[in-house]
Write an enzyme that holds these catalytic residues in place. Sequence first.
Site, mmCIF file in Angstrom:
data_model
loop_
_atom_site.group_PDB
_atom_site.id
_atom_site.type_symbol
_atom_site.label_atom_id
_atom_site.label_comp_id
_atom_site.label_asym_id
_atom_site.label_seq_id
_atom_site.Cartn_x
_atom_site.Cartn_y
_atom_site.Cartn_z
ATOM 1 N N HIS A 48 0.804 -1.221 0.000
ATOM 2 C CA HIS A 48 0.000 0.000 0.000
ATOM 3 C C HIS A 48 0.841 1.277 0.000
ATOM 4 C CE1 HIS A 48 -3.679 -2.222 0.336
ATOM 5 N NE2 HIS A 48 -3.300 -2.801 1.461
ATOM 6 N N ARG A 73 7.115 -5.743 3.104
ATOM 7 C CA ARG A 73 5.854 -6.352 2.673
ATOM 8 C C ARG A 73 5.792 -6.298 1.156
ATOM 9 N NH1 ARG A 73 -0.290 -5.215 4.732
ATOM 10 N NH2 ARG A 73 0.088 -3.066 4.090
ATOM 11 N N ASP A 87 17.339 -10.868 -3.282
ATOM 12 C CA ASP A 87 18.612 -10.471 -3.870
ATOM 13 C C ASP A 87 18.966 -9.026 -3.517
ATOM 14 O OD1 ASP A 87 19.008 -12.951 -4.976
ATOM 15 O OD2 ASP A 87 18.588 -12.360 -7.041
ATOM 16 N N GLU A 152 -5.853 -12.889 6.368
ATOM 17 C CA GLU A 152 -6.740 -11.730 6.451
ATOM 18 C C GLU A 152 -8.063 -11.932 5.708
ATOM 19 O OE1 GLU A 152 -4.481 -8.400 4.975
ATOM 20 O OE2 GLU A 152 -3.328 -9.673 3.622
ATOM 21 N N ASP A 178 -8.650 -6.054 6.675
ATOM 22 C CA ASP A 178 -9.141 -6.877 5.567
ATOM 23 C C ASP A 178 -9.998 -8.022 6.071
ATOM 24 O OD1 ASP A 178 -8.059 -5.912 2.910
ATOM 25 O OD2 ASP A 178 -6.226 -5.931 4.079
#
Length: 264
Positions: A48, A73, A87, A152, A178
């Site tokens: 987000h 995230r 990586d 969620e 959520d």
Amino acid sequence: MRAQENRFKTAIRQGKPQIGLWLDMGEAIAAEIAVTAGFDWLVIDGEHGPNDLRSIIEQLRALATSPAEPVVRVPVGESWIIKQLLDAGARTLLVPMVDSAAQAKDLVAAMHYPPRGIRGMGAVVARASGFNSIEDYNQTASDGVCLLVQAETRAAIADLDNILAVDGIDGVFIGPADLAADMGYLGRIDEPEVQETIEAAIRKIVAAGKAAGILTFNETYNKRYLELGASFVAVGADVTEFSTALRALSARYKGGAVTKVSSY
């Protein structure tokens, strides 16, 4: 040169409470400021927040010498983005919307090199290996990576036992906003049914020997979840703390009410 220990992973495995903050500004200087507050973990939000691979790398650099563990995230649980972020030097990944054990198994595979998983052999040219200065990086990478999956939805709660049985899942994070929306309570995480579901899930996660996590902007709820054994609890976000502080400052001189964040 040797890889540093993932102290966040060690702490949550030992059940030591870790208090965190969401980073949604997408700026390295905001991450540097957050470090000074003393949080145990800081989430660079690729779902987000206004982030891309390069902005995430800049924030990882800003946090490189911090005692707080950067948790990234991902925007979606796909192996290609997991490969890029690993990586790039991210060690702890938080994956949203994991609804089943089958998804969880695929994510575990994406975190590890063969024969355990499917991660591609490219770290020799990447930041993760210190650009090939960590000589045994390929052999030790699995020790340092940490996978947190977000439950969620009702589907995730229904399959939680099976998700918890997946080897390689270090923690399960409940997404209250959520989950509430999926249960029919959009923007209302304080509904009794939602809170009962969250508390039952935390108890189940802890009983299974996994780390439980959550984010809310409600101090009473957060303290309750810690009491239930949640070991990684995020208590706010840089954007909301910044905007609330600025509005309060303005209101002190110009009058008016301060809008409080209540969606989490």
